[in-house]
Motif scaffolding. Structure first.
Motif, PDB file in Angstrom:
ATOM      1  N   ASP A 215       0.850  -1.195   0.000  1.00  5.86           N
ATOM      2  CA  ASP A 215       0.000   0.000   0.000  1.00  5.86           C
ATOM      3  C   ASP A 215       0.885   1.244   0.000  1.00  5.86           C
ATOM      4  N   PRO A 216       1.293   1.735  -1.179  1.00  2.79           N
ATOM      5  CA  PRO A 216       2.227   2.863  -1.234  1.00  2.79           C
ATOM      6  C   PRO A 216       1.684   4.128  -0.598  1.00  2.79           C
ATOM      7  N   ARG A 217       0.365   4.344  -0.681  1.00  3.33           N
ATOM      8  CA  ARG A 217      -0.197   5.575  -0.082  1.00  3.33           C
ATOM      9  C   ARG A 217      -0.028   5.556   1.428  1.00  3.33           C
ATOM     10  N   ALA A 218      -0.421   4.457   2.073  1.00  2.00           N
ATOM     11  CA  ALA A 218      -0.315   4.378   3.531  1.00  2.00           C
ATOM     12  C   ALA A 218       1.144   4.471   3.967  1.00  2.00           C
ATOM     13  N   LEU A 219       2.026   3.785   3.253  1.00  2.00           N
ATOM     14  CA  LEU A 219       3.439   3.825   3.607  1.00  2.00           C
ATOM     15  C   LEU A 219       3.999   5.241   3.474  1.00  2.00           C
ATOM     16  N   ALA A 220       3.577   5.960   2.447  1.00  2.00           N
ATOM     17  CA  ALA A 220       4.043   7.337   2.252  1.00  2.00           C
ATOM     18  C   ALA A 220       3.513   8.253   3.358  1.00  2.00           C
ATOM     19  N   LEU A 221       2.317   7.987   3.839  1.00  2.00           N
ATOM     20  CA  LEU A 221       1.736   8.820   4.892  1.00  2.00           C
ATOM     21  C   LEU A 221       2.484   8.670   6.211  1.00  2.00           C
ATOM     22  N   ILE A 222       2.892   7.445   6.537  1.00  2.00           N
ATOM     23  CA  ILE A 222       3.490   7.224   7.854  1.00  2.00           C
ATOM     24  C   ILE A 222       5.006   7.406   7.884  1.00  2.00           C
ATOM     25  N   THR A 223       5.668   7.252   6.743  1.00  2.00           N
ATOM     26  CA  THR A 223       7.140   7.280   6.718  1.00  2.00           C
ATOM     27  C   THR A 223       7.744   8.538   7.344  1.00  2.00           C
ATOM     28  N   PRO A 224       7.164   9.739   7.147  1.00  2.00           N
ATOM     29  CA  PRO A 224       7.771  10.931   7.764  1.00  2.00           C
ATOM     30  C   PRO A 224       7.774  10.908   9.290  1.00  2.00           C
ATOM     31  N   LEU A 225       7.002  10.042   9.903  1.00  2.00           N
ATOM     32  CA  LEU A 225       6.931   9.996  11.364  1.00  2.00           C
ATOM     33  C   LEU A 225       8.038   9.148  11.978  1.00  2.00           C
ATOM     34  N   ASP A 226       8.810   8.464  11.154  1.00  2.00           N
ATOM     35  CA  ASP A 226       9.819   7.550  11.682  1.00  2.00           C
ATOM     36  C   ASP A 226      10.948   8.313  12.367  1.00  2.00           C
ATOM     37  N   HIS A 227      11.363   7.818  13.538  1.00  2.00           N
ATOM     38  CA  HIS A 227      12.477   8.407  14.292  1.00  2.00           C
ATOM     39  C   HIS A 227      13.682   7.494  14.134  1.00  2.00           C
ATOM     40  N   GLY A 228      14.708   7.987  13.436  1.00  2.00           N
ATOM     41  CA  GLY A 228      15.815   7.135  13.019  1.00  2.00           C
ATOM     42  C   GLY A 228      16.524   6.413  14.147  1.00  2.00           C
ATOM     43  N   GLU A 229      16.848   7.115  15.232  1.00  2.00           N
ATOM     44  CA  GLU A 229      17.570   6.484  16.334  1.00  2.00           C
ATOM     45  C   GLU A 229      16.734   5.402  16.998  1.00  2.00           C
ATOM     46  N   THR A 230      15.452   5.698  17.187  1.00  2.00           N
ATOM     47  CA  THR A 230      14.568   4.686  17.762  1.00  2.00           C
ATOM     48  C   THR A 230      14.467   3.487  16.832  1.00  2.00           C
ATOM     49  N   HIS A 231      14.320   3.745  15.549  1.00  2.00           N
ATOM     50  CA  HIS A 231      14.197   2.658  14.568  1.00  2.00           C
ATOM     51  C   HIS A 231      15.411   1.732  14.657  1.00  2.00           C
ATOM     52  N   GLY A 232      16.599   2.321  14.739  1.00  2.00           N
ATOM     53  CA  GLY A 232      17.803   1.498  14.834  1.00  2.00           C
ATOM     54  C   GLY A 232      17.834   0.660  16.094  1.00  2.00           C
ATOM     55  N   ALA A 233      17.473   1.277  17.226  1.00  2.00           N
ATOM     56  CA  ALA A 233      17.485   0.557  18.496  1.00  2.00           C
ATOM     57  C   ALA A 233      16.483  -0.593  18.484  1.00  2.00           C
ATOM     58  N   ILE A 234      15.287  -0.334  17.965  1.00  2.00           N
ATOM     59  CA  ILE A 234      14.263  -1.383  17.958  1.00  2.00           C
ATOM     60  C   ILE A 234      14.631  -2.490  16.980  1.00  2.00           C
ATOM     61  N   ALA A 235      15.203  -2.129  15.856  1.00  2.00           N
ATOM     62  CA  ALA A 235      15.643  -3.152  14.887  1.00  2.00           C
ATOM     63  C   ALA A 235      16.656  -4.083  15.533  1.00  2.00           C
ATOM     64  N   ALA A 236      17.595  -3.521  16.300  1.00  2.00           N
ATOM     65  CA  ALA A 236      18.612  -4.341  16.959  1.00  2.00           C
ATOM     66  C   ALA A 236      17.989  -5.247  18.017  1.00  2.00           C
ATOM     67  N   GLU A 237      17.113  -4.686  18.836  1.00  2.00           N
ATOM     68  CA  GLU A 237      16.514  -5.459  19.931  1.00  2.00           C
ATOM     69  C   GLU A 237      15.612  -6.567  19.398  1.00  2.00           C
TER      70      GLU A 237
END
Length: 315
Positions: A215-237
């Motif tokens: 769903d490219p529309r939904a993904l485009a809507l939410i992507t700007p909300l991503d917090h890079g440092e948090t994303h990295g930490a959660i990906a690792a955990e």
């Protein structure tokens, strides 16, 4: 007159904390895309995990993490909602086919808090006091610190558990600081717990936003909300947890410390009674988050050995 079509529909659990998190996401989306919050619909969805709360059984006994997401995943896949908002620690480490979770909001305080209406800290609890929790991680960590304490089942949402404490079901309990803060109940905290001694659950304190992978529309809507440092930490955990087990049958703690672009991930696994535990840490570039998590998981498995690991298969 037909109701206008919502700008986006957010699927969420119906608990007070889940709804507070969904309202936060609604506010951020409205601001990001210049629409009124009233144009964004929040769709509460009853999950098996919520319906089982009255049983007081631990998640490890009745099916694990997926109990809090299965019905929301179904609604996402069948198009009933456009995105889903989750407490990341409730999400299984392997997502259902067709679902992506590419966005994590900036992490709240990841620590656990000690709460009691009778004493000021865990060390002050009388011998053989009752400690309320249905988390096997928290139970193991508590028993490691105080093997004399009696663990009593303590499921329910935040308000329910606080009420059980007030009703004398237990002498103390442990709750996530993030949830208390998001509900405006941080003042109920008796003492903050040292995250080095009481490592939080992997991904604790982070809100994840999922959408259909196609769903490219939904993904485009939410992507700007991503917090890079948090994303990295959660990906690792989550990568570490995926190696170790990924269910609620395994007492696992994780703690990520970021220093610029360098990530240090600490992890531990415990026996159910807290008598045995193994801890280790890895450091490296945040861009290698998943590889770091995978490496730490493998190191912990090697440290623990087959005899220790065999107990997990028995529960």
């Amino acid at each position: 007159m037909q109701s206008p079509i919502p700008f986006v529909r957010i699927g969420t659990r119906g608990s007070p904390l889940a709804l507070a998190q969904a309202r936060l996401v609604r506010s951020l989306l409205a601001r990001q895309h210049g629409v009124a919050e009233t144009e964004i619909e929040i769709v509460p969805i009853s999950t098996g995990g919520d319906r089982s709360q009255h049983s007081n059984a631990s998640l490890s006994e009745i099916g694990g993490k997926g109990l809090f997401t299965k019905e929301i995943d179904t609604a996402l896949l069948d198009g009933s909602v456009d995105i889903a908002v989750h407490s990341s620690k409730d999400v299984a480490t392997i997502l259902p086919a067709g679902i992506a979770m590419p966005v994590y909001l900036e992490r709240e305080d990841a620590r656990d808090a000690f709460i009691s209406y009778s004493v000021q800290g865990m060390d002050y609890l009388p011998e053989y006091a009752r400690f309320g929790t249905s988390s096997i991680r928290r139970a193991a960590q508590v028993l490691r610190a105080r093997p004399d304490l009696k663990i009593v089942p303590f499921r329910g949402n935040v308000d329910t558990r606080l009420q059980k404490l007030a009703d004398g079901v237990a002498d103390a309990t442990m709750l996530a600081v993030a949830g208390l803060n998001r509900l405006g109940q941080g003042h109920k905290i008796t003492a903050m717990l040292d995250p080095e001694l009481f490592m939080p659950a992997p991904a604790q304190g982070a809100i994840g936003i999922a959408a259909r992978a196609g769903d490219p529309r939904a993904l485009a809507l939410i992507t700007p909300l991503d917090h890079g440092e948090t994303h990295g930490a959660i990906a690792a955990e989550r990568a570490m947890l995926r190696v170790l087990d990924g269910s609620c049958r395994t007492p696992v703690g994780a703690l990520t410390v970021l220093n610029g672009s360098t990530m240090t991930l600490k992890g531990e696994i415990l026996s159910l009674d807290g008598r045995e535990f193994f801890a280790d840490a890895v450091s490296g570039p945040m861009q290698d988050a998943e590889a770091l998590g995978d490496a730490l998981g493998q190191q912990l498995l090697k440290l623990a050995g087959t005899r220790f690991l065999a107990q997990w298969a028995e529960h």
